[in-house]
Design a protein around this motif. Structure first.
Motif, PDB file in Angstrom:
ATOM      1  N   LYS A 269     -89.134 -75.044   5.684  1.00  0.00           N
ATOM      2  CA  LYS A 269     -88.706 -76.333   6.231  1.00  0.00           C
ATOM      3  C   LYS A 269     -87.869 -77.113   5.222  1.00  0.00           C
ATOM      4  CE  LYS A 269     -90.600 -80.602   8.236  1.00  0.00           C
ATOM      5  NZ  LYS A 269     -89.964 -81.531   7.285  1.00  0.00           N
ATOM      6  N   LEU A 270     -86.740 -77.611   5.688  1.00  0.00           N
ATOM      7  CA  LEU A 270     -85.891 -78.427   4.833  1.00  0.00           C
ATOM      8  C   LEU A 270     -86.541 -79.772   4.540  1.00  0.00           C
ATOM      9  CD1 LEU A 270     -82.359 -77.784   6.358  1.00  0.00           C
ATOM     10  CD2 LEU A 270     -83.299 -76.866   4.247  1.00  0.00           C
ATOM     11  N   ILE A 271     -86.426 -80.214   3.300  1.00  0.00           N
ATOM     12  CA  ILE A 271     -86.972 -81.510   2.906  1.00  0.00           C
ATOM     13  C   ILE A 271     -85.824 -82.515   2.971  1.00  0.00           C
ATOM     14  CG2 ILE A 271     -88.218 -82.754   1.113  1.00  0.00           C
ATOM     15  CD1 ILE A 271     -89.074 -80.017   0.021  1.00  0.00           C
ATOM     16  N   ASP A 272     -85.511 -82.957   4.175  1.00  0.00           N
ATOM     17  CA  ASP A 272     -84.344 -83.825   4.347  1.00  0.00           C
ATOM     18  C   ASP A 272     -84.698 -85.204   4.876  1.00  0.00           C
ATOM     19  OD1 ASP A 272     -85.123 -83.056   6.847  1.00  0.00           O
ATOM     20  OD2 ASP A 272     -83.230 -82.099   7.391  1.00  0.00           O
ATOM     21  N   ASP A 273     -86.002 -85.480   5.047  1.00  0.00           N
ATOM     22  CA  ASP A 273     -86.401 -86.774   5.597  1.00  0.00           C
ATOM     23  C   ASP A 273     -87.246 -87.588   4.625  1.00  0.00           C
ATOM     24  OD1 ASP A 273     -88.599 -85.133   5.674  1.00  0.00           O
ATOM     25  OD2 ASP A 273     -89.293 -85.794   7.647  1.00  0.00           O
ATOM     26  N   ILE A 274     -87.341 -87.149   3.371  1.00  0.00           N
ATOM     27  CA  ILE A 274     -88.160 -87.853   2.392  1.00  0.00           C
ATOM     28  C   ILE A 274     -87.335 -88.962   1.747  1.00  0.00           C
ATOM     29  CG2 ILE A 274     -89.353 -87.653   0.180  1.00  0.00           C
ATOM     30  CD1 ILE A 274     -90.250 -84.907   0.982  1.00  0.00           C
ATOM     31  N   LEU A 275     -87.899 -90.172   1.754  1.00  0.00           N
ATOM     32  CA  LEU A 275     -87.239 -91.320   1.140  1.00  0.00           C
ATOM     33  C   LEU A 275     -87.679 -91.506  -0.320  1.00  0.00           C
ATOM     34  CD1 LEU A 275     -87.538 -93.906   4.057  1.00  0.00           C
ATOM     35  CD2 LEU A 275     -85.650 -92.343   3.559  1.00  0.00           C
TER      36      LEU A 275
ATOM     37  N   MET B 259     -92.921 -93.356  -7.361  1.00  0.00           N
ATOM     38  CA  MET B 259     -92.300 -92.985  -8.630  1.00  0.00           C
ATOM     39  C   MET B 259     -90.790 -92.715  -8.524  1.00  0.00           C
ATOM     40  SD  MET B 259     -93.749 -90.146 -11.282  1.00  0.00           S
ATOM     41  CE  MET B 259     -93.240 -90.121 -12.995  1.00  0.00           C
ATOM     42  N   TYR B 260     -90.380 -91.892  -7.532  1.00  0.00           N
ATOM     43  CA  TYR B 260     -88.971 -91.514  -7.407  1.00  0.00           C
ATOM     44  C   TYR B 260     -88.448 -91.915  -6.034  1.00  0.00           C
ATOM     45  CZ  TYR B 260     -90.127 -88.536 -11.405  1.00  0.00           C
ATOM     46  OH  TYR B 260     -90.560 -88.076 -12.613  1.00  0.00           O
ATOM     47  N   VAL B 261     -87.260 -92.477  -6.001  1.00  0.00           N
ATOM     48  CA  VAL B 261     -86.627 -92.892  -4.751  1.00  0.00           C
ATOM     49  C   VAL B 261     -85.405 -92.005  -4.496  1.00  0.00           C
ATOM     50  CG1 VAL B 261     -85.429 -94.756  -3.554  1.00  0.00           C
ATOM     51  CG2 VAL B 261     -87.426 -95.261  -4.987  1.00  0.00           C
ATOM     52  N   ILE B 262     -85.363 -91.369  -3.320  1.00  0.00           N
ATOM     53  CA  ILE B 262     -84.208 -90.550  -2.937  1.00  0.00           C
ATOM     54  C   ILE B 262     -83.159 -91.416  -2.262  1.00  0.00           C
ATOM     55  CG2 ILE B 262     -83.430 -88.639  -1.484  1.00  0.00           C
ATOM     56  CD1 ILE B 262     -86.133 -87.325  -1.902  1.00  0.00           C
ATOM     57  N   ARG B 263     -83.609 -92.222  -1.297  1.00  0.00           N
ATOM     58  CA  ARG B 263     -82.720 -93.165  -0.613  1.00  0.00           C
ATOM     59  C   ARG B 263     -83.419 -94.515  -0.543  1.00  0.00           C
ATOM     60  NH1 ARG B 263     -82.499 -88.917   3.237  1.00  0.00           N
ATOM     61  NH2 ARG B 263     -83.415 -90.219   4.867  1.00  0.00           N
ATOM     62  N   ASP B 264     -82.650 -95.575  -0.651  1.00  0.00           N
ATOM     63  CA  ASP B 264     -83.235 -96.911  -0.595  1.00  0.00           C
ATOM     64  C   ASP B 264     -83.967 -97.117   0.733  1.00  0.00           C
ATOM     65  OD1 ASP B 264     -82.276 -97.564  -3.077  1.00  0.00           O
ATOM     66  OD2 ASP B 264     -80.419 -98.458  -2.303  1.00  0.00           O
ATOM     67  N   PHE B 265     -85.131 -97.759   0.654  1.00  0.00           N
ATOM     68  CA  PHE B 265     -85.909 -98.025   1.869  1.00  0.00           C
ATOM     69  C   PHE B 265     -86.660 -99.324   1.717  1.00  0.00           C
ATOM     70  CE2 PHE B 265     -88.471 -95.462  -0.991  1.00  0.00           C
ATOM     71  CZ  PHE B 265     -89.721 -96.039  -0.948  1.00  0.00           C
TER      72      PHE B 265
ATOM     73  N   ALA C 198     -88.882 -90.783   6.364  1.00  0.00           N
ATOM     74  CA  ALA C 198     -88.100 -91.754   7.133  1.00  0.00           C
ATOM     75  C   ALA C 198     -88.830 -92.221   8.381  1.00  0.00           C
ATOM     76  CB  ALA C 198     -86.755 -91.131   7.515  1.00  0.00           C
ATOM     77  N   ASP C 199     -89.726 -91.418   8.930  1.00  0.00           N
ATOM     78  CA  ASP C 199     -90.454 -91.835  10.132  1.00  0.00           C
ATOM     79  C   ASP C 199     -91.737 -92.600   9.805  1.00  0.00           C
ATOM     80  OD1 ASP C 199     -91.947 -89.757   9.181  1.00  0.00           O
ATOM     81  OD2 ASP C 199     -91.965 -88.609  11.052  1.00  0.00           O
ATOM     82  N   GLY C 200     -91.996 -92.849   8.486  1.00  0.00           N
ATOM     83  CA  GLY C 200     -93.108 -93.713   8.111  1.00  0.00           C
ATOM     84  C   GLY C 200     -94.405 -93.008   7.799  1.00  0.00           C
ATOM     85  N   VAL C 201     -94.376 -91.685   7.613  1.00  0.00           N
ATOM     86  CA  VAL C 201     -95.592 -90.933   7.293  1.00  0.00           C
ATOM     87  C   VAL C 201     -95.717 -90.810   5.777  1.00  0.00           C
ATOM     88  CG1 VAL C 201     -96.802 -88.733   7.530  1.00  0.00           C
ATOM     89  CG2 VAL C 201     -95.507 -89.661   9.453  1.00  0.00           C
ATOM     90  N   ILE C 202     -96.939 -90.960   5.269  1.00  0.00           N
ATOM     91  CA  ILE C 202     -97.213 -90.778   3.845  1.00  0.00           C
ATOM     92  C   ILE C 202     -98.010 -89.483   3.679  1.00  0.00           C
ATOM     93  CG2 ILE C 202     -98.353 -91.705   1.795  1.00  0.00           C
ATOM     94  CD1 ILE C 202     -97.886 -94.496   2.875  1.00  0.00           C
ATOM     95  N   TYR C 203     -97.322 -88.454   3.213  1.00  0.00           N
ATOM     96  CA  TYR C 203     -97.971 -87.163   2.959  1.00  0.00           C
ATOM     97  C   TYR C 203     -98.631 -87.199   1.586  1.00  0.00           C
ATOM     98  CZ  TYR C 203     -95.171 -85.323   6.828  1.00  0.00           C
ATOM     99  OH  TYR C 203     -94.603 -85.102   8.051  1.00  0.00           O
ATOM    100  N   ILE C 204     -99.712 -86.437   1.449  1.00  0.00           N
ATOM    101  CA  ILE C 204    -100.463 -86.451   0.196  1.00  0.00           C
ATOM    102  C   ILE C 204    -100.704 -85.023  -0.282  1.00  0.00           C
ATOM    103  CG2 ILE C 204    -102.720 -86.497   1.350  1.00  0.00           C
ATOM    104  CD1 ILE C 204    -103.670 -88.322  -0.957  1.00  0.00           C
ATOM    105  N   GLY C 205    -100.712 -84.866  -1.609  1.00  0.00           N
ATOM    106  CA  GLY C 205    -100.985 -83.564  -2.195  1.00  0.00           C
ATOM    107  C   GLY C 205     -99.732 -82.733  -2.365  1.00  0.00           C
ATOM    108  N   PRO C 206     -99.895 -81.435  -2.687  1.00  0.00           N
ATOM    109  CA  PRO C 206     -98.748 -80.559  -2.907  1.00  0.00           C
ATOM    110  C   PRO C 206     -97.825 -80.543  -1.693  1.00  0.00           C
ATOM    111  CG  PRO C 206    -100.784 -79.478  -3.565  1.00  0.00           C
ATOM    112  CD  PRO C 206    -101.173 -80.730  -2.868  1.00  0.00           C
ATOM    113  N   LEU C 207     -96.543 -80.476  -1.963  1.00  0.00           N
ATOM    114  CA  LEU C 207     -95.555 -80.468  -0.896  1.00  0.00           C
ATOM    115  C   LEU C 207     -95.691 -79.195  -0.073  1.00  0.00           C
ATOM    116  CD1 LEU C 207     -93.049 -81.956   0.220  1.00  0.00           C
ATOM    117  CD2 LEU C 207     -91.674 -80.472  -1.237  1.00  0.00           C
TER     118      LEU C 207
END
Length: 603
Positions: A461-467, A597-603, A509-518
């Motif tokens: 899966k592409l990681i293209d929606d992480i802010l 810690m790290y920001v990919i796109r401003d949110f 981007a859809d507002g979900v907070i995932y936890i643990g290893p990607l």
């Protein structure tokens, strides 16, 4: 009269010719039978040596038992369990003397498997049949390519290496097995002054010499003068090989009957295909065989190996004996020897262990080859409880993964950074010089990584929606981080920041907070942060399940502001009690500030 005389002469010549042909035929049959008899004698001689070895061990064991029996009192006392918390003795429930317990535990810590038991069982033991019935019935041509079997080891138990060699000799047709090459990556298990046993090299030299007396030049050894790592050890074995095909294996294996023929037949059909047998698991504690079914071999964005489903058309054919396409290999591989060199062997810039197999798998697919798993080829492989010689696998693996990403993953390489919780730029980790690998990529005219994702590994899966990603901290106490907490509680907590996997989050981007290893695969059961709707404690829930049940897993969050649930309007908060202890809870919003810690796109 002249005609009759000529006819007589002709009949005489024909008769002589017939006799000559008959005698020649008989001589050929006798020669063939002599060769077969010689081979049988050689095999019998090896079998007799193994049998003598086992009888000597049995005699020694009997003497030891007699000695112990003489020391036993009239009433037998229960033996004290010296290592009740040992991973070995928690699973291996046998009665051993205290002396044998110490030996077994010492060897287990040294090798990661039950070497004490390995020393007791036959070197030529039978393996249970685990192949599909269609594999058992299948026949193969006699004129298959020859094979060099390369066994890599570092401080391996002697009996384990011996068993691997014996299984290869006994279960590979002699006319196909050109050589066995043992590559020692600078083993350090030397003379044991406590037990007065010889070092591995001395004993292995004696073993190889006895094999070569019966099978001249069959087994050869390559020894590194310093520890060079798994990748370079495999390359050393390949350079020494001379057969049509190379099989690069671990030394803690045993091959099944007819393991080589299906591999050689497939490479005879297509020299650009790289193959892997199916591994059966050898339990580390009792060395029993557990059957494994055929699966594809893949990886996640951190480049850790994973098992995968085959493409759907493999299942649709309803024949589990057929080879299946695979995105990668897990290290054990079989390939045309010359093609392996043409495609660049392995990346010698990879350090010690980890990621080199993923790099090779990606390169094979992108640069003109393909990878398949062959279910009819079975190899039993010891799964260690621990790898005693790898002390810092995480840092080595991280460095190797970043090297693979830089060379092969094009614009997708930042996914590896995210998976390892590193900044997307300037990660400051030395990955070595990759200029030669990039030149190889150009010379082979390799396809872009996007083609690989679309055509070979769409499950990744592409990681293209992480802010944003990394640790989450509240400005009330920045030395504490949001943490997954105990695995059996599914309740996040605040804990001293250590920046490891249990404190790594991703906000999408859809507002979900995932936890643990990607979790980079579309079917992985990733955990998400959830507001249960009542009570004060936040919860963790498998995302797919929570979405189906329409639970409260969507959050509004801006960097440096509150984390508020969209449905309940409650916030993730931190409180401080009278003793100065900090506690995580969900409640009425009080304008607390969180940062990721790290920001990919401003949110």
């Amino acid at each position: 009269m002249m005609r009759i005389s000529c006819m007589r002469n002709l009949f005489s010549a024909l008769a002589v010719a017939a006799v000559f042909l008959y005698v020649s035929s008989v001589q050929r049959k006798l020669q063939t039978q002599e060769n077969q008899l010689y081979q049988a004698q050689q095999n019998l001689s090896l079998h007799n040596d193994l049998l003598l070895n086992k009888l000597e061990k049995l005699e020694a064991q009997m003497h030891a038992m007699e000695e112990r029996n003489r020391n036993v009192k009239t009433k037998k006392q229960p033996v004290k369990k010296l290592f009740p918390n040992s991973h070995l003795f928690q699973r291996w429930t046998v009665e051993l003397s205290e002396e044998d317990q110490r030996k077994a535990e010492d060897l287990f810590q040294k090798y990661g498997y039950n070497a004490f038991l390995s020393d007791q069982i036959p070197l030529d033991r039978e393996l249970p049949e685990t192949r599909d019935h269609r594999c058992i019935e299948r026949e193969y041509a006699q004129n298959l390519p020859t094979i060099s079997v390369i066994l890599i080891y570092l401080d391996e138990a002697l009996s384990v290496i011996q068993r691997a060699v014996c299984s290869i000799i006994n279960r590979t047709p002699a006319h196909l097995l050109k050589e066995i090459i043992l590559v020692d990556d600078h083993s350090q298990n030397g003379f044991d002054y406590f037990s007065f046993t010889e070092d591995l090299k001395t004993q292995l030299d004696d073993f190889v010499r006895s094999i070569n007396q019966k099978h001249p030049n069959l087994v050869r050894m390559v020894t590194h003068s310093e520890h060079r790592g798994l990748t370079r050890a495999r390359i050393s074995g390949w350079k020494a090989a001379t057969a049509d095909v190379v099989a690069i294996l671990d030394a803690h294996i045993e091959v099944h009957v007819k393991w080589a023929e299906p591999l050689l037949a497939r490479i005879q059909d297509d020299r650009t295909v790289v193959l892997s047998p199916v591994f059966d698991k050898v339990n580390f504690h009792d060395l029993e065989i557990s059957k494994y079914h055929a699966t594809a071999q893949g990886f996640d964005w951190a480049l850790w190996c994973t098992y995968e489903r085959f493409p759907q058309k493999w299942y649709d054919q309803n024949d589990p004996s057929q080879p299946g396409k695979s995105p990668s290999v897990m290290g054990i591989l079989v390939a045309d020897r010359l093609f392996f060199g043409e495609i660049g062997t392995l990346d010698e810039g990879m350090q010690v262990y980890g990621g080199e197999n993923v790099e090779f798998g990606i390169r094979v697919w992108l640069c003109g080859g393909s990878i398949e798993i062959v279910p009819c080829s079975k190899v039993a492989h010891i799964e260690r409880a621990h790898k005693p010689y790898v002390h810092d696998i995480l840092n080595t693996m991280k460095r190797n993964a970043l090297r693979v990403a830089e060379v092969w993953m094009d614009e997708y390489k930042t996914n590896v950074n995210v998976a390892w919780n590193l900044p997307r730029k300037d990660h400051e980790i030395d990955i070595g010089d990759v200029s030669e690998r990039k030149k190889l990529k150009e010379r082979l005219k390799c396809k872009p990584f996007k083609w690989y994702l679309e055509n070979v590994y769409p499950q990744l899966k592409l990681i293209d929606d992480i802010l944003g990603y990394g640790v989450l901290q509240n400005d009330l106490q920045t030395s504490l981080c949001l943490d997954q907490g105990p695995l059996d509680k599914n309740t996040p907590i605040l804990y001293i920041c250590h920046y490891l996997y249990s404190q790594v989050f991703q906000y999408t981007a859809d507002g979900v907070i995932y936890i643990g290893p990607l979790k980079s695969h579309i079917y992985r059961r990733t955990l998400c942060l959830k507001d249960p709707g009542s009570g004060k404690a936040p919860e963790l829930k498998v995302c797919l399940d929570a979405k189906k049940l329409k639970e409260h897993i969507y959050w509004d969050f801006k960097q440096g502001h509150a984390i508020q649930n969209r449905d309940t309007k409650r916030c993730l908060e931190v409180s401080v009690d009278q003793n100065g202890e900090f506690e995580l809870f969900i409640g009425e919003c009080s304008s607390q500030h969180w940062k990721i810690m790290y920001v990919i796109r401003d949110f």
